[in-house]
Scaffold this active site. Structure first.
Site, PDB file in Angstrom:
ATOM      1  N   HIS A   1     -44.391 -10.322  18.457  1.00 48.55           N
ATOM      2  CA  HIS A   1     -44.791  -8.746  18.514  1.00 48.55           C
ATOM      3  C   HIS A   1     -44.075  -7.882  18.085  1.00 48.55           C
ATOM      4  CE1 HIS A   1     -47.808  -5.676  20.252  1.00 48.55           C
ATOM      5  NE2 HIS A   1     -46.977  -5.133  19.774  1.00 48.55           N
TER       6      HIS A   1
ATOM      7  N   ARG B   1     -44.649   3.386  -0.613  1.00 50.37           N
ATOM      8  CA  ARG B   1     -45.558   3.919  -1.791  1.00 50.37           C
ATOM      9  C   ARG B   1     -45.794   2.784  -2.914  1.00 50.37           C
ATOM     10  NH1 ARG B   1     -44.194  10.290  -1.633  1.00 50.37           N
ATOM     11  NH2 ARG B   1     -43.994  10.414   0.390  1.00 50.37           N
TER      12      ARG B   1
ATOM     13  N   HIS C   1     -53.710  -5.129  20.738  1.00 50.44           N
ATOM     14  CA  HIS C   1     -53.151  -4.449  21.369  1.00 50.44           C
ATOM     15  C   HIS C   1     -54.073  -4.014  22.595  1.00 50.44           C
ATOM     16  CE1 HIS C   1     -50.211  -3.812  18.132  1.00 50.44           C
ATOM     17  NE2 HIS C   1     -49.387  -3.353  18.953  1.00 50.44           N
TER      18      HIS C   1
ATOM     19  N   HIS D   1     -43.748  -5.206  14.635  1.00 46.77           N
ATOM     20  CA  HIS D   1     -44.453  -4.530  13.523  1.00 46.77           C
ATOM     21  C   HIS D   1     -43.542  -4.309  12.099  1.00 46.77           C
ATOM     22  CE1 HIS D   1     -48.063  -3.081  15.787  1.00 46.77           C
ATOM     23  NE2 HIS D   1     -47.102  -3.205  16.711  1.00 46.77           N
TER      24      HIS D   1
ATOM     25  N   GLU E   1     -51.781  -1.166  27.266  1.00 42.50           N
ATOM     26  CA  GLU E   1     -50.380  -0.519  27.065  1.00 42.50           C
ATOM     27  C   GLU E   1     -50.429   0.782  27.511  1.00 42.50           C
ATOM     28  OE1 GLU E   1     -49.564  -0.064  22.747  1.00 42.50           O
ATOM     29  OE2 GLU E   1     -47.282   0.460  23.229  1.00 42.50           O
TER      30      GLU E   1
ATOM     31  N   ASP F   1     -41.617  -5.162  19.244  1.00 45.27           N
ATOM     32  CA  ASP F   1     -42.264  -4.124  18.889  1.00 45.27           C
ATOM     33  C   ASP F   1     -41.901  -3.333  17.829  1.00 45.27           C
ATOM     34  OD1 ASP F   1     -44.969  -2.958  19.024  1.00 45.27           O
ATOM     35  OD2 ASP F   1     -44.496  -1.768  20.792  1.00 45.27           O
TER      36      ASP F   1
ATOM     37  N   GLY G   1     -52.460   0.965  17.012  1.00 48.08           N
ATOM     38  CA  GLY G   1     -52.521   2.348  17.408  1.00 48.08           C
ATOM     39  C   GLY G   1     -52.880   2.855  18.556  1.00 48.08           C
TER      40      GLY G   1
END
Ligand SMILES: [Zn+2]
Length: 345
Positions: A19, A75, A201, A21, A204, A282, A174
């Site tokens: 887990h 970007r 998720h 990101h 949490e 995380d 999110g």
């Protein structure tokens, strides 16, 4: 050798991260570099000290706001490749051999990066990381819950139409508050039918009911966080009986203020209740942590010695979507490391 005792043991321990990101793992150096590249167009500071202050969150909503300002720095495809390879380097430094990286392609595609270029950038970084760093990366494409059903549709399309070789799972991240899980069922149904694992998720920032929703409606095979599960004995029984792993990230829960103090963290209760607990990081730099620190924190909360910490690392391998041969190899590495440890001190 870094530190002493458990810290030194953890530092050399071969690990799996389940887990973590993509954007949330960008090191301060990478974030500062990107912020400098887009100076004048972003609120993200370029100075490391100011950046550390910028990453102090008042609550979960503030964390999401800051997180999105970093997302906004990705970007073009080159930014994606730089970010991804940088994340692999950080993982390699912590002896992470295998990681399932949660990637949110929707944000980048929204920002104007073509889906094909995005996939090429992450796959290129993945292959380079495996060849050059010995870090095996796999992808979990997640729906950013705050962006609603449109983002679910785009994420599903990117996952299934442009499916990169390293993609193993489908997730949902999110905020949980105000973002009911059941609405995402059709997207998870199709992703699962296409062979992707379900790893949303849940539980949490909200209670056990969200974990039930993730199981019932999204077919969750692993739960991101799931820390509130201990509040519901029936859910604890269900998760234990079905051996559904929970991806616990202790420091994250403090940083986003879903748990007040680390000594109040429910990880010990979770383990004692028989839950299948894994330890993860995380969004490590944003939370001022890394996977080694999370293992050390968990060892403290659970009262583990070297053997107990090695077992925690084995649990992550067992809970991973690595193939059987890969699991055996990594478990063997962990066993070998533990067996050799007394000689190394
Ligand atoms: Zn997460």
């Amino acid at each position: 050798m870094v530190g002493t005792g458990i810290e030194a043991f953890v530092a050399g321990l071969p690990k799996a991260e389940l887990h973590v990101h993509h954007v949330g793992s960008a090191s301060p150096a990478v974030v500062a570099g990107l912020a400098a590249r887009y100076e004048g167009q972003t609120a993200v500071p370029t100075d490391p000290e100011a950046l550390a202050k910028y990453f102090e969150f008042t609550d979960f909503a503030h964390f999401i706001q800051v997180y999105l300002s970093v997302v906004d720095l990705i970007r073009d495809a080159e930014d994606v490749r730089t970010l991804t390879y940088g994340v692999a380097e950080e993982l390699g430094r912590r002896n992470v051999r295998y990681a399932e990286l949660t990637v949110t392609p929707y944000s980048s595609v929204r920002r104007g990066i073509p889906g094909e270029a995005f996939m090429e950038a992450i796959e290129d970084a993945r292959k380079a990381a495996e060849a050059e760093l010995g870090v095996v990366l796999r992808w979990c494409f997640d729906i950013p819950g705050e962006a609603g059903l449109e983002s679910a549709e785009v994420t599903e399309r990117l996952a299934l139409d442009l499916r990169p070789e390293g993609l193993v799972s489908f997730g949902l991240g999110g905020p949980e508050v105000g973002v009911p899980r059941p609405q995402f069922q059709p997207y998870f149904d199709r992703a699962r039918a296409a062979g992707l694992h379900s790893v949303p998720h849940a539980g949490e920032a909200t209670g056990p009911e969200t974990v039930w929703d993730a199981l019932r409606f999204l077919g969750a095979e692993r739960i991101g966080h799931g820390t509130s599960s201990v509040q519901d004995p029936r859910l604890v029984d269900y998760l234990g009986e079905h051996r559904i792993p929970l991806e616990v990230c202790p420091t994250s829960n403090i940083a986003t203020r879903v748990v007040e103090r680390i000594e109040d963290h429910p990880i010990k209760r979770m383990v004692e209740a028989g839950l299948f607990v894994t330890v993860n990081s995380d969004d490590p730099p944003m939370f001022g942590t890394d996977i080694d620190r999370e293992y050390t924190v968990a060892a403290g909360l659970l009262g583990l010695d070297e053997g107990g910490v090695a077992e925690l690392a084995r649990q992550a391998v067992r809970a991973s979507f690595l193939d059987e041969a890969g699991k055996r190899a990594l478990l063997g590495e962990i066993d070998g490391y533990l067996a050799g440890w007394p000689l190394r001190r």
